[in-house]
Design a protein around this motif. Structure first.
Motif, PDB file in Angstrom:
ATOM      1  N   GLN A  71       0.832  -1.207   0.000  1.00  0.00           N
ATOM      2  CA  GLN A  71       0.000   0.000   0.000  1.00  0.00           C
ATOM      3  C   GLN A  71       0.865   1.254   0.000  1.00  0.00           C
ATOM      4  N   ARG A  72       1.943   1.249   0.780  1.00  0.00           N
ATOM      5  CA  ARG A  72       2.845   2.407   0.809  1.00  0.00           C
ATOM      6  C   ARG A  72       3.493   2.630  -0.559  1.00  0.00           C
TER       7      ARG A  72
ATOM      8  N   ASN B  19       0.883   4.138  -2.832  1.00  0.00           N
ATOM      9  CA  ASN B  19       0.681   5.542  -2.507  1.00  0.00           C
ATOM     10  C   ASN B  19       1.799   6.420  -3.054  1.00  0.00           C
ATOM     11  N   ALA B  20       3.037   5.892  -2.973  1.00  0.00           N
ATOM     12  CA  ALA B  20       4.196   6.683  -3.382  1.00  0.00           C
ATOM     13  C   ALA B  20       4.335   6.790  -4.893  1.00  0.00           C
TER      14      ALA B  20
END
Length: 206
Positions: free
Chosen positions: A69-70, A73-74
């Motif tokens: 997920q990170r 997002n990035a």
């Protein structure tokens, strides 16, 4: 005294089992599960109980989907993730079991093992051989490789002080060797063992 403390810990301290749930999926920046896509970033995590999500109630709450997920997002892209792990795994199991399970053309391969090697008192020569082999295989399967050190098991409130100091001493030596092996291959390395984590009673799973 060390042997007595180690025997007591072996009898009384047990990791929680790996939780149920999917060990692969694809997630977009909005946190929604989506269908497979050729444009998705391929993220694979390999290792021990930390990768196997021991301590949470479902695989969806584990480290691998959280990292996926990170990354989504990035980058603003969907991430197709998968986990290859087992409770108690050493780097030798990673070498001879999990690396054979991996396909090629991985965008990011995350390797996390080492604590069990320390607890099993495996020597540094074995660690060097196994990690070197894993890194060489990983470099042929993934565009980018990220390696994490042993975790901070020595800070567990269930481990007596003298044994905790011995575990840290062994982790120090393992970490230094790992840094050198990764640096020689231009592979990123994260020293989690010495990270300034704010660890309190709520940090530890039951």
């Amino acid at each position: 005294m060390l042997l007595a403390q180690a025997a007591w810990v072996a009898k009384t301290v047990h990791l929680l089992p790996e939780p149920q749930g999917d060990r692969d999926g694809i997630i977009n920046p909005e946190g929604e599960m989506t269908k497979p896509s050729t444009s998705a970033i391929r993220f694979v995590a390999v290792g021990d109980s930390l990768i196997g999500s021991s301590g949470v109630t479902d695989q969806s709450l584990g480290l691998t989907p959280l990292m996926a997920q990170r990354i989504a997002n990035a980058t603003g892209k969907s991430v197709q993730w998968s986990t290859h792990a087992k409770l108690g795994s050493t780097m030798r199991r990673v070498r001879y079991r999990f690396m054979d399970e991996l396909e090629d053309d991985i965008d990011l391969l995350f390797l996390c093992a080492g604590t069990n090697d320390v607890l099993a008192r495996r020597n540094l020569d074995d660690w060097r051989d196994d990690l070197s082999a894993v890194l060489d295989i990983a470099s042929t399967k993934a565009k980018r490789v990220l390696v994490a050190s042993s975790a901070q098991a020595f800070r567990s409130p269930r481990i007596p002080g003298m044994l905790s100091e011995e575990i840290l001493r062994r982790i120090d030596k393992q970490t230094e060797m790992s840094k050198q092996l990764c640096a020689s291959r231009n592979i990123a390395y994260i020293d989690m063992a010495h990270a300034p984590l704010d660890i309190n009673e709520e940090f530890w799973a039951s």
